[in-house]
Design a protein around this motif. Structure first.
Motif, mmCIF file in Angstrom:
data_model
loop_
_atom_site.group_PDB
_atom_site.id
_atom_site.type_symbol
_atom_site.label_atom_id
_atom_site.label_comp_id
_atom_site.label_asym_id
_atom_site.label_seq_id
_atom_site.Cartn_x
_atom_site.Cartn_y
_atom_site.Cartn_z
ATOM 1 N N SER A 62 42.977 -30.848 27.778
ATOM 2 C CA SER A 62 42.904 -29.664 27.324
ATOM 3 C C SER A 62 43.966 -28.767 27.376
ATOM 4 C CB SER A 62 41.799 -28.763 27.861
ATOM 5 O OG SER A 62 41.943 -27.381 27.418
ATOM 6 N N HIS A 63 44.723 -28.755 28.766
ATOM 7 C CA HIS A 63 46.061 -28.156 29.046
ATOM 8 C C HIS A 63 47.184 -28.882 28.332
ATOM 9 C CE1 HIS A 63 44.459 -26.591 33.120
ATOM 10 N NE2 HIS A 63 43.552 -26.100 32.309
ATOM 11 N N LYS A 64 46.936 -30.200 28.274
ATOM 12 C CA LYS A 64 47.963 -30.893 27.162
ATOM 13 C C LYS A 64 47.909 -30.580 25.965
ATOM 14 C CE LYS A 64 49.831 -35.338 26.532
ATOM 15 N NZ LYS A 64 49.835 -36.810 26.516
ATOM 16 N N LYS A 95 51.402 -17.714 26.896
ATOM 17 C CA LYS A 95 50.765 -16.868 26.056
ATOM 18 C C LYS A 95 49.604 -17.428 25.320
ATOM 19 C CE LYS A 95 54.864 -14.442 24.163
ATOM 20 N NZ LYS A 95 55.504 -14.253 22.793
ATOM 21 N N LEU A 96 49.886 -18.583 24.877
ATOM 22 C CA LEU A 96 48.720 -19.392 24.151
ATOM 23 C C LEU A 96 47.605 -19.595 25.087
ATOM 24 C CD1 LEU A 96 47.769 -20.631 21.405
ATOM 25 C CD2 LEU A 96 48.934 -22.800 22.224
ATOM 26 N N ALA A 97 48.023 -20.223 26.397
ATOM 27 C CA ALA A 97 46.964 -20.623 27.426
ATOM 28 C C ALA A 97 46.017 -19.239 27.808
ATOM 29 C CB ALA A 97 47.461 -21.038 28.739
ATOM 30 N N ASN A 98 46.732 -17.944 27.903
ATOM 31 C CA ASN A 98 46.064 -16.916 28.268
ATOM 32 C C ASN A 98 45.338 -16.294 27.272
ATOM 33 O OD1 ASN A 98 47.381 -16.576 30.754
ATOM 34 N ND2 ASN A 98 48.932 -15.363 30.078
ATOM 35 N N LYS A 130 43.485 -18.213 25.158
ATOM 36 C CA LYS A 130 42.418 -19.244 25.474
ATOM 37 C C LYS A 130 41.508 -18.913 26.777
ATOM 38 C CE LYS A 130 43.263 -20.923 21.360
ATOM 39 N NZ LYS A 130 42.792 -20.677 20.246
ATOM 40 N N GLY A 131 42.094 -18.177 27.730
ATOM 41 C CA GLY A 131 41.556 -18.153 29.021
ATOM 42 C C GLY A 131 41.616 -19.341 29.890
ATOM 43 N N ILE A 132 42.787 -20.044 29.626
ATOM 44 C CA ILE A 132 43.059 -21.159 30.563
ATOM 45 C C ILE A 132 44.321 -20.883 31.332
ATOM 46 C CG2 ILE A 132 44.281 -23.580 30.448
ATOM 47 C CD1 ILE A 132 43.038 -23.707 27.401
ATOM 48 N N LYS A 133 43.905 -21.507 32.661
ATOM 49 C CA LYS A 133 44.753 -21.003 33.735
ATOM 50 C C LYS A 133 45.785 -22.381 34.017
ATOM 51 C CE LYS A 133 42.155 -17.637 36.115
ATOM 52 N NZ LYS A 133 43.022 -16.445 35.973
ATOM 53 N N GLU A 161 52.366 -23.125 37.531
ATOM 54 C CA GLU A 161 53.808 -23.539 37.024
ATOM 55 C C GLU A 161 54.357 -24.986 37.390
ATOM 56 O OE1 GLU A 161 57.504 -22.251 35.571
ATOM 57 O OE2 GLU A 161 55.822 -20.779 36.297
ATOM 58 N N GLU A 162 53.709 -25.633 38.356
ATOM 59 C CA GLU A 162 54.089 -27.103 38.419
ATOM 60 C C GLU A 162 53.510 -27.707 37.533
ATOM 61 O OE1 GLU A 162 52.366 -30.147 41.517
ATOM 62 O OE2 GLU A 162 53.956 -28.770 42.582
ATOM 63 N N GLU A 163 52.214 -27.635 37.277
ATOM 64 C CA GLU A 163 51.330 -28.308 36.022
ATOM 65 C C GLU A 163 52.190 -28.056 34.628
ATOM 66 O OE1 GLU A 163 46.953 -28.784 34.190
ATOM 67 O OE2 GLU A 163 47.363 -26.888 35.370
ATOM 68 N N LEU A 164 52.460 -26.917 34.483
ATOM 69 C CA LEU A 164 53.120 -26.302 33.059
ATOM 70 C C LEU A 164 54.524 -27.220 33.079
ATOM 71 C CD1 LEU A 164 53.282 -24.504 30.839
ATOM 72 C CD2 LEU A 164 54.636 -22.913 32.280
#
Length: 118
Positions: free
Chosen positions: A42-44, A76-79, A81-84, A87-90
């Motif tokens: 989902s994050h990807k 911006k997009l993650a926020n 969608k309510g996704i956290k 920084e490392e994962e990003l």
């Protein structure tokens, strides 16, 4: 004597390979149960959308500027969608998505070059 040692070494290698495969399967099953893999996918997906958008909208940017813009747009997009995303994962996901895009370009470009030269 050497033949016996060689057979023992081969047996140990086979047993280690089996053990590693067994452990790997159980670790993967555990992560699937916990939904970690689904969460990463989902994050990807969010990162892919943002990186593709930045690639299209900010063609004049390069290197660190484009990376920074990809981070901003992903957050911006993650926020929204309510996704956290940490920084490392990003950083890791952006690098992975960019690598995939570059690999696809490398696969497509040789085909285009060979058809253009005919």
């Amino acid at each position: 004597m050497e033949g016996l040692q060689e057979q023992i070494i081969n047996l140990v290698i086979i047993l280690l390979t089996g053990l590693i495969s067994y452990i790997g399967k159980h670790v993967a099953d555990y992560f699937k149960k916990k939904g970690i893999i689904a969460q990463l996918e989902s994050h990807k997906g969010v990162v892919q959308l943002a990186v593709t958008g930045v690639e299209q909208a900010y063609k004049h940017l390069h290197g660190a500027e484009k990376l920074n813009m990809a981070k901003i747009e992903t957050v911006k997009l993650a926020n929204s969608k309510g996704i956290k995303i940490s920084e490392e994962e990003l950083d890791i996901l952006i690098e992975a998505v960019v690598k995939e895009m570059n690999d696809i370009k490398k696969e497509i470009l040789p085909i285009e070059n060979t058809t253009e030269s005919k």
